[in-house]
Design a protein around this motif. Structure first.
Motif, mmCIF file in Angstrom:
data_model
loop_
_atom_site.group_PDB
_atom_site.id
_atom_site.type_symbol
_atom_site.label_atom_id
_atom_site.label_comp_id
_atom_site.label_asym_id
_atom_site.label_seq_id
_atom_site.Cartn_x
_atom_site.Cartn_y
_atom_site.Cartn_z
ATOM 1 N N ALA A 198 4.352 11.222 -5.548
ATOM 2 C CA ALA A 198 4.731 11.460 -6.946
ATOM 3 C C ALA A 198 5.938 12.371 -7.064
ATOM 4 C CB ALA A 198 3.551 12.067 -7.708
ATOM 5 N N TRP A 202 11.216 8.183 -9.436
ATOM 6 C CA TRP A 202 10.521 7.070 -10.084
ATOM 7 C C TRP A 202 11.546 6.200 -10.792
ATOM 8 C CZ3 TRP A 202 5.353 8.545 -12.903
ATOM 9 C CH2 TRP A 202 4.606 9.435 -12.104
ATOM 10 N N VAL A 230 8.288 5.596 -6.447
ATOM 11 C CA VAL A 230 7.397 4.990 -7.439
ATOM 12 C C VAL A 230 8.177 3.965 -8.246
ATOM 13 C CG1 VAL A 230 6.002 5.383 -9.507
ATOM 14 C CG2 VAL A 230 5.914 7.032 -7.631
ATOM 15 N N ARG A 276 4.929 3.167 -4.463
ATOM 16 C CA ARG A 276 3.680 2.988 -5.200
ATOM 17 C C ARG A 276 4.031 2.471 -6.583
ATOM 18 N NH1 ARG A 276 3.592 6.098 -0.548
ATOM 19 N NH2 ARG A 276 1.441 6.521 0.101
ATOM 20 N N SER A 278 3.005 1.732 -10.787
ATOM 21 C CA SER A 278 2.263 2.030 -12.003
ATOM 22 C C SER A 278 2.590 0.977 -13.056
ATOM 23 C CB SER A 278 2.621 3.425 -12.529
ATOM 24 O OG SER A 278 1.914 3.732 -13.709
#
Length: 789
Positions: A198, A202, A230, A276, A278
């Motif tokens: 995190a 992103w 991300v 990752r 989201s």
């Protein structure tokens, strides 16, 4: 088993309680007291959204009876109460320690003037928004009203039946701001440790990507050496063009297979690339019959799917919430979704008065995301005190403007005053505004030194954030800062653990450094960035003639170095700092140690690096414990010390979970603003080893390869190393050469500033030249930066 039980200790030690028929006073710490009043004499012992743990060690306090009044005295406050209904005249608390001449007495009903906390959202903000209260103030007290918070039952479910009771927490810590935060976290719980990924960059954009175009974009970033850890998909991942009989397409849980024909394969390729993922969800419209998951949801809720009735969103219904998580979200997680962007925009109302759907979503999504023992993550708006337990915060859709950027450093730092340390802003702004390449660059620079760096923009073909979409010199700066963000992850992850363990967020206002210094309260664009760095964000356009942005900064006492420019400063003063578009002020004190990923171009997945670079500022002793893990609970600890006297850096052997870090590492010691002789000596466990020594402009770098994590590395620079003096003449020449001013003025300024006269005479001569204020300010900074005040 749903709902998820919580670890709480909400019942205070009886020895901490002073009680009457209708009042209860609980001395939680020497500076924090809970005040309850209920006409029916029934008090609340369940956990609330704010207070999970009231069972704390009983502090020293005295109870005194004086003429019908009750007094409670600790080392930090004296509370006086007449035992009746709470009134302004009958209940007061005086902060001890002489915080102010007469303002440090709180009376019931008085609104405490705190230093601010944070706000639910920056949606549509174009500049400052009002802030909710925090728990620190300049008057010495702050009040947190928990009377209307909803409650948690022992099994983890919720209740909202505390109406009609007064439940206040009064913080009386004077100007000991850090202690007030520790007390806040003692009662409300610590901030959790974020997953390491995190802390990288992103990528997010409201845009109807296809699987191919999104993967191609990630490949282009990788080819250009721009790392992202991300990938966020906004709402176009799901069906949005639906039959109007079902309402809008804002809410959705069904992949748009025209854009993403094989979701699991698509998400797998992103994972293979080190990212990752989201997905954005707007849950307010519930589950309509067109959703792929509608039959399973109907079955889970005992409904007949053949009826085609929509399933309303009801966060207060246990059965619905269980199905919402287990059917809707876990089904999508099986495709490879790592965490959720909970884009709740429908206010605080639910079918049970007092239950805020945003709170419920944040709480239960976070617990569900960590259900397998992994580090959990959610991405959602702030819902009130206690929200720090559910990171990361989405600050909302801001306007693209200088006013928006100018507010964000202050907004981010003051959030620490309510324990909320992990804000993520739409870096670059979300909508409206005008194209401004300088603004976009300054926003990325601030984002690099903010809690979470997430580029984002609305669905507009002209509103883009890819560095190659800007002129080459602008794109190069953005690329450099995006790389720097990933290089900072070793430092950031250590601060991540510090925030959880010590209750001090990554970003702190400057007054946490010295609460007694007036200047520390007057620099809203400056903040502490972890233990080692101070950042002064530039949030206004550059002066047209000098080409420099400017920010007012307070430099605490001691020596300081800007680690991006090697400019040396002497502290204990407030001054203007100026920078061209390539950089912003990032200052490290003498003795600071900042660990970085040693790769010039880091990869997407910010794993514990095999090459670690240590930025070390000489001039004072320093110590830093590098904390690393593999996103498990066990920590690898590496103690790093710098001793100024002998000029020695020591990197100790790893302790703890050594398996989490590379068994062999390369270490580079980088020394900003230092001249270094070529005879630096390196040893590993006492045996001499080869050290590569390089002088790179104004800094020196020493690299030792192949060092076992179990060994002790020592690099000796020689006794009492010193920072070099700024090359004033060269820096002034560069400044003046860039300036869009008359050539004669340039030579007159340079001659006056570099003459043999005293500094006072040189400064007075410059003032007599009647220069533009912006030019004079920039010249004075260079002339006086490393001069002792």
């Amino acid at each position: 088993m749903f709902p998820y039980p919580m670890s709480t200790r909400p019942v205070a030690d009886p020895a901490a309680v002073v009680r009457g028929e209708r009042y209860r006073i609980t001395v939680l710490t020497e500076g924090l007291v809970r005040l309850e009043y209920a006409e029916d004499g029934v008090f609340e012992d369940r956990a609330s959204t704010f207070a999970l743990n009231r069972c704390l060690p009983v502090p020293d306090f005295r109870v005194l009876e004086t003429g019908g009044h009750l007094e409670i005295v600790t080392s930090r406050f004296r509370l006086t109460y007449d035992r009746g209904p709470f009134t302004t005249s009958g209940l007061s608390l005086a902060v001890r320690g002489g915080v102010t001449a007469y303002h440090s007495v709180w009376r019931y009903g008085q609104e405490a003037e705190t230093l601010g906390g944070t706000a639910r959202t920056l949606d549509n903000a174009d500049g400052p928004v009002p802030l909710e209260p925090g728990v620190v103030s300049r008057t010495g007290f702050a009040v947190l009203d928990d009377s209307r918070s909803f409650l948690f039952e022992p099994d983890g479910w919720v209740a909202a039946d505390n109406v009609g009771r007064t439940d206040l927490y009064v913080f009386a810590y004077g100007r000991d701001h850090a202690a007030a935060l520790r007390a806040f976290h003692a009662v409300s719980g610590p901030a959790p440790v974020l997953p390491r990924y995190a802390l990288g960059n992103w990528w997010s954009r409201y845009h109807d990507y296809t699987a191919e175009s999104y993967l191609a974009l990630m490949a282009r970033f990788r080819a250009d050496g721009i790392p992202f850890s991300v990938g966020v998909l906004d709402m176009d991942w799901h069906l949005v063009d639906i039959d109007p009989q079902h309402g809008s397409g804002w809410t959705g849980y069904t992949w748009n297979r025209e854009l993403f024909p094989n979701p699991a394969k698509f998400l797998g390729r992103l994972h293979d690339a080190g990212l990752r993922v989201s997905l954005n969800v707007h849950p307010a419209d519930g589950v309509r019959p067109f959703e792929e998951a509608y039959p399973a949801m109907s079955a889970a809720l005992g409904r007949d799917p053949a009826l085609g009735e929509p399933i309303a969103f009801d966060v207060t219904d246990r059965q619905f919430l269980a199905a919402y998580l287990e059917v809707l979200h876990r089904g999508l997680e099986a495709d490879g979704v790592d965490f959720w962007w909970l884009d709740w925009q429908s206010g605080p109302h639910s079918r049970v008065a007092g239950i805020d759907p945003l709170w419920m979503l944040n709480h239960f999504h976070y617990l569900d995301n960590g259900r397998d023992g992994r580090r959990a993550l959610t991405f959602s708006r702030y819902a009130g005190p206690g929200s720090h337990r559910y990171p990361v915060g989405f600050s909302g859709d801001t306007v693209v403007s200088w006013a928006s950027l100018a507010f964000q450093p202050h907004f981010t730092a003051t959030a620490a005053n309510i324990g909320y340390g992990w804000w993520s802003h739409d870096i670059g702004g979300h909508f409206f505004g005008v194209r401004d390449d300088e603004l976009a660059t300054r926003w990325v620079q601030f984002g690099t030194f903010s809690p979470i760096l997430r580029l984002h923009s609305m669905k507009n073909p002209f509103l883009v954030k890819e560095p190659w979409s800007f002129p080459p010199h602008v794109g190069a700066v953005m690329t450099a800062f995006l790389r720097l963000r990933h290089r900072l992850v070793p430092y950031l992850h250590t601060m991540n653990h510090r925030a959880a363990g010590e209750g001090l967020p990554l970003v702190l206002p400057m007054y946490y450094r010295d609460a007694s210094c007036e200047d520390a309260y007057e620099v809203p664009h400056q903040y502490q960035f972890g233990t080692e760095l101070v950042v002064a964000a530039i949030t206004a356009p550059s002066d047209r003639r000098t080409g420099l942005g400017r920010v007012k900064a307070w430099l605490p006492p001691g020596g300081w170095v800007d680690v991006l420019t090697d400019m040396v400063y002497r502290g204990d003063r407030t001054m203007y700092l100026h920078r061209d578009l390539a950089t912003i002020p990032v200052l490290a004190r003498a003795g600071a140690i900042v660990p970085l990923d040693g790769a010039a171009v880091p990869g997407n997945d910010p794993v514990n690096p095999a090459h670690v670079e240590l930025l070390v500022v000489v001039g004072a002793d320093g110590e830093f414990e590098l904390l690393e893990d593999d996103d498990a609970a066990s920590l690898a600890r590496t103690l790093i010390r710098f001793e100024q006297g002998p000029g020695t850096l020591t990197v100790g052997p790893v302790r703890g979970a050594a398996e989490a870090v590379p068994a062999v590492r390369t270490w580079t010691l980088t020394l900003p603003a230092l001249d270094l002789a070529a005879d630096a000596v390196a040893t590993v466990d006492g045996a001499p080893v080869h050290a590569e020594v390089r002088q790179e402009g104004t800094r020196a770098a020493i690299t030792v390869a192949q060092v076992s994590a179990a060994a002790t590395l020592r690099i000796a620079l020689g006794p009492d190393p010193r920072l070099r003096a700024n090359d004033v003449a060269q820096r002034l020449f560069t400044l003046l050469n860039r300036a869009q001013i008359e050539y004669l003025t340039k030579t007159r300024v340079l001659d006056a500033a570099t003459s043999e006269h005293s500094l006072a005479v040189r400064l007075s001569t410059l003032h007599a030249l009647d220069l533009d204020e912006a030019l004079l300010s920039a010249v004075v900074e260079v002339m006086t930066a490393d001069v002792s005040p």
